[in-house]
Write a protein that holds these residues in place. Sequence first.
Motif, PDB file in Angstrom:
ATOM      1  N   VAL A   1      51.745  15.294  30.997  1.00  0.00           N
ATOM      2  CA  VAL A   1      52.195  14.110  31.942  1.00  0.00           C
ATOM      3  C   VAL A   1      51.636  12.878  31.641  1.00  0.00           C
ATOM      4  O   VAL A   1      50.477  12.971  31.048  1.00  0.00           O
ATOM      5  N   THR A   2      52.168  12.010  32.133  1.00  0.00           N
ATOM      6  CA  THR A   2      51.438  10.692  32.103  1.00  0.00           C
ATOM      7  C   THR A   2      51.394  10.174  33.569  1.00  0.00           C
ATOM      8  O   THR A   2      52.156  10.115  34.461  1.00  0.00           O
ATOM      9  N   LEU A   3      50.042  10.083  34.023  1.00  0.00           N
ATOM     10  CA  LEU A   3      49.847   9.578  35.461  1.00  0.00           C
ATOM     11  C   LEU A   3      49.691   8.151  35.435  1.00  0.00           C
ATOM     12  O   LEU A   3      48.888   7.500  34.668  1.00  0.00           O
ATOM     13  N   LYS A   4      50.159   7.664  36.498  1.00  0.00           N
ATOM     14  CA  LYS A   4      50.175   6.023  36.993  1.00  0.00           C
ATOM     15  C   LYS A   4      48.923   5.856  37.822  1.00  0.00           C
ATOM     16  O   LYS A   4      48.847   6.558  38.921  1.00  0.00           O
ATOM     17  N   VAL A   5      47.933   5.109  37.335  1.00  0.00           N
ATOM     18  CA  VAL A   5      46.706   5.002  37.901  1.00  0.00           C
ATOM     19  C   VAL A   5      46.231   3.577  38.408  1.00  0.00           C
ATOM     20  O   VAL A   5      46.543   2.819  37.412  1.00  0.00           O
ATOM     21  N   VAL A   6      46.136   3.451  39.585  1.00  0.00           N
ATOM     22  CA  VAL A   6      45.649   2.114  40.156  1.00  0.00           C
ATOM     23  C   VAL A   6      44.321   2.095  40.805  1.00  0.00           C
ATOM     24  O   VAL A   6      43.954   3.066  41.637  1.00  0.00           O
ATOM     25  N   THR A   7      43.456   1.230  40.172  1.00  0.00           N
ATOM     26  CA  THR A   7      42.217   1.197  40.927  1.00  0.00           C
ATOM     27  C   THR A   7      41.323  -0.304  40.698  1.00  0.00           C
ATOM     28  O   THR A   7      42.203  -1.128  40.308  1.00  0.00           O
ATOM     29  N   GLN A   8      40.426  -0.767  41.586  1.00  0.00           N
ATOM     30  CA  GLN A   8      40.084  -2.012  41.357  1.00  0.00           C
ATOM     31  C   GLN A   8      38.940  -2.142  40.121  1.00  0.00           C
ATOM     32  O   GLN A   8      38.238  -3.113  40.073  1.00  0.00           O
ATOM     33  N   PHE A   9      39.141  -1.153  39.186  1.00  0.00           N
ATOM     34  CA  PHE A   9      38.286  -1.299  38.142  1.00  0.00           C
ATOM     35  C   PHE A   9      38.837  -1.984  37.119  1.00  0.00           C
ATOM     36  O   PHE A   9      39.071  -1.605  36.143  1.00  0.00           O
ATOM     37  N   GLY A  10      38.968  -3.369  37.301  1.00  0.00           N
ATOM     38  CA  GLY A  10      39.567  -3.978  36.348  1.00  0.00           C
ATOM     39  C   GLY A  10      39.046  -5.624  36.278  1.00  0.00           C
ATOM     40  O   GLY A  10      38.083  -5.865  37.225  1.00  0.00           O
ATOM     41  N   GLY A  11      39.348  -6.349  35.480  1.00  0.00           N
ATOM     42  CA  GLY A  11      38.572  -7.622  35.346  1.00  0.00           C
ATOM     43  C   GLY A  11      37.164  -7.611  34.936  1.00  0.00           C
ATOM     44  O   GLY A  11      36.710  -7.048  34.227  1.00  0.00           O
ATOM     45  N   GLU A  12      36.564  -8.281  35.580  1.00  0.00           N
ATOM     46  CA  GLU A  12      35.114  -8.351  35.748  1.00  0.00           C
ATOM     47  C   GLU A  12      34.373  -7.393  36.353  1.00  0.00           C
ATOM     48  O   GLU A  12      33.097  -7.283  36.685  1.00  0.00           O
ATOM     49  N   ASP A  13      35.153  -6.397  36.906  1.00  0.00           N
ATOM     50  CA  ASP A  13      34.153  -5.541  37.730  1.00  0.00           C
ATOM     51  C   ASP A  13      33.340  -4.452  36.710  1.00  0.00           C
ATOM     52  O   ASP A  13      33.741  -4.193  35.694  1.00  0.00           O
ATOM     53  N   PRO A  14      32.092  -4.362  37.325  1.00  0.00           N
ATOM     54  CA  PRO A  14      31.196  -3.479  36.385  1.00  0.00           C
ATOM     55  C   PRO A  14      31.702  -2.191  35.886  1.00  0.00           C
ATOM     56  O   PRO A  14      31.138  -1.786  35.040  1.00  0.00           O
ATOM     57  N   ASN A  15      32.724  -1.568  36.527  1.00  0.00           N
ATOM     58  CA  ASN A  15      33.097  -0.264  36.259  1.00  0.00           C
ATOM     59  C   ASN A  15      34.300  -0.367  35.385  1.00  0.00           C
ATOM     60  O   ASN A  15      34.472   0.564  34.504  1.00  0.00           O
ATOM     61  N   THR A  16      34.901  -1.594  34.754  1.00  0.00           N
ATOM     62  CA  THR A  16      35.946  -1.542  33.991  1.00  0.00           C
ATOM     63  C   THR A  16      35.792  -0.941  32.790  1.00  0.00           C
ATOM     64  O   THR A  16      36.622   0.011  32.245  1.00  0.00           O
ATOM     65  N   GLU A  17      34.679  -1.108  32.015  1.00  0.00           N
ATOM     66  CA  GLU A  17      34.673  -0.802  30.511  1.00  0.00           C
ATOM     67  C   GLU A  17      34.329   0.847  30.762  1.00  0.00           C
ATOM     68  O   GLU A  17      34.925   1.600  29.874  1.00  0.00           O
ATOM     69  N   LEU A  18      33.490   1.051  31.645  1.00  0.00           N
ATOM     70  CA  LEU A  18      33.271   2.656  31.879  1.00  0.00           C
ATOM     71  C   LEU A  18      34.590   3.316  32.028  1.00  0.00           C
ATOM     72  O   LEU A  18      34.699   4.542  31.472  1.00  0.00           O
ATOM     73  N   PHE A  19      35.285   2.837  33.093  1.00  0.00           N
ATOM     74  CA  PHE A  19      36.593   3.597  33.478  1.00  0.00           C
ATOM     75  C   PHE A  19      37.531   3.825  32.290  1.00  0.00           C
ATOM     76  O   PHE A  19      38.237   4.783  31.961  1.00  0.00           O
ATOM     77  N   ASN A  20      37.592   2.585  31.378  1.00  0.00           N
ATOM     78  CA  ASN A  20      38.650   2.885  30.412  1.00  0.00           C
ATOM     79  C   ASN A  20      37.970   4.026  29.414  1.00  0.00           C
ATOM     80  O   ASN A  20      38.673   4.644  28.888  1.00  0.00           O
TER      81      ASN A  20
END
Length: 431
Positions: free
Chosen positions: A32-51
């Motif tokens: 399946v394809t899951l649609k996921v929404v988080t605040q791990f975007g933009g300059e959030d320090p988690n962004t690169e890790l989450f991707n």
Amino acid sequence: MRRAIALGLSALMCTALLSGCSRETDEGGKKVTLKVVTQFGGEDPNTELFNTMIREWENKTGNKVTNNSDKADNEWKSKVIADFTTGGEPDVMFFFNGTVAEPILDKIVTVDEIQKEDPEYGKNIRSAVMNAAGNLDAEGRPISVPMTGIAEGLFCNKTLFAQYNLELPSDWASFMKAIETFKSNGVIPIAASLGGEAHYFFDHLLLAVGGDEALAVNPTTEAEVPASWAKGLSLLKTMYDAGDFPKDTASIKGDDARIYFRRGEAAMYLDGSWFSVVDASTEGAKVTEEDVEVVPFPSYTESTNKPGTVLSGYTSGWYISRKCWDDKDKRAAAIDFVKSMSSDEGITRFAEANGGFPASDGVKVDESKMTPQKRQFDALLKAAPVTPGVLQDNLQKAAFEVYLNNATKIARGEITPEEVIREMVKENQPL
């Protein structure tokens, strides 16, 4: 004859193989394809890790993720809620708990219900975190799986403080002295966006006057409002009149305020443990980790606040939407995705990336991977006499927006704190 027998055996083998493949597909579930929404975007320090973790999970499971994450400002919160009302909600999300989540609680699946299908779901999370008041629905059931906690404090450019022979603010007198000195020398005392991101000053100014008791009140009538609320919010005008904020504080966005601090144009900045500056090895950086020290927001002169008090808590967690849960093909994938992200290994990686405080006792963060600011927050929390949660997460969204829409007006003296509080109470009725 032999050829016919061989063909027959071949057919039987193919049938058996196809049958086996069919069973494997049934047992493994449809991809399946899951649609996921988080605040791990933009300059959030988690962004690169989450991707990175998304790619790892996709490679491991064969499932796909549509990542619609973005930075967590008030506009983003409203958009996520709006998506639920229009049927466009995500399958999985990392979102705030507390009253922010109240409008969507009938459209998410509680942790208890998910654990009936998978008892290991969220089991590694500390009970006190999972069952914190902000993470429970009206029936006392946990609504999300938290991962890392946050703390908030006053980020100070200690290099600038040393340049002007100033002590880091430890009380209101030293705080105001710093403001006056920096202002007279052309340095912005505090980088702040009162027009776009005034929420940090709400909790900290109430705390500065009324202590943690002022943050434990969630009034639905004017009689329930402590006197410290009006006095606390009045300090916005005190600071504004002293020249504390940038001249464009009413029009700039939060990102612009952060830039002022990172460029060394502002001496202080009020934010959370997720905020970061570059490390000392970054060539040409105006402000590095070595320049910054975090201190508790100072208490007002006449205050019941306990010195050293630090706001902290576990304000967000993983959710699975009811819409996703009712899709038999997506349900198992969603459970596995959240378990992967919130495992002890996952939490360790997030904590090292965002400077947060692990929600699982099984997580031990490598101190060598901590930023100087993370170590400072650790020390502040250990020394703090009390660590209350932020009040704004308990207020109804409409009530807190009354403050957000009027913070600049309070600072300019165009409206009184009492008027704002009166309107907030009207909007703070339970849904």
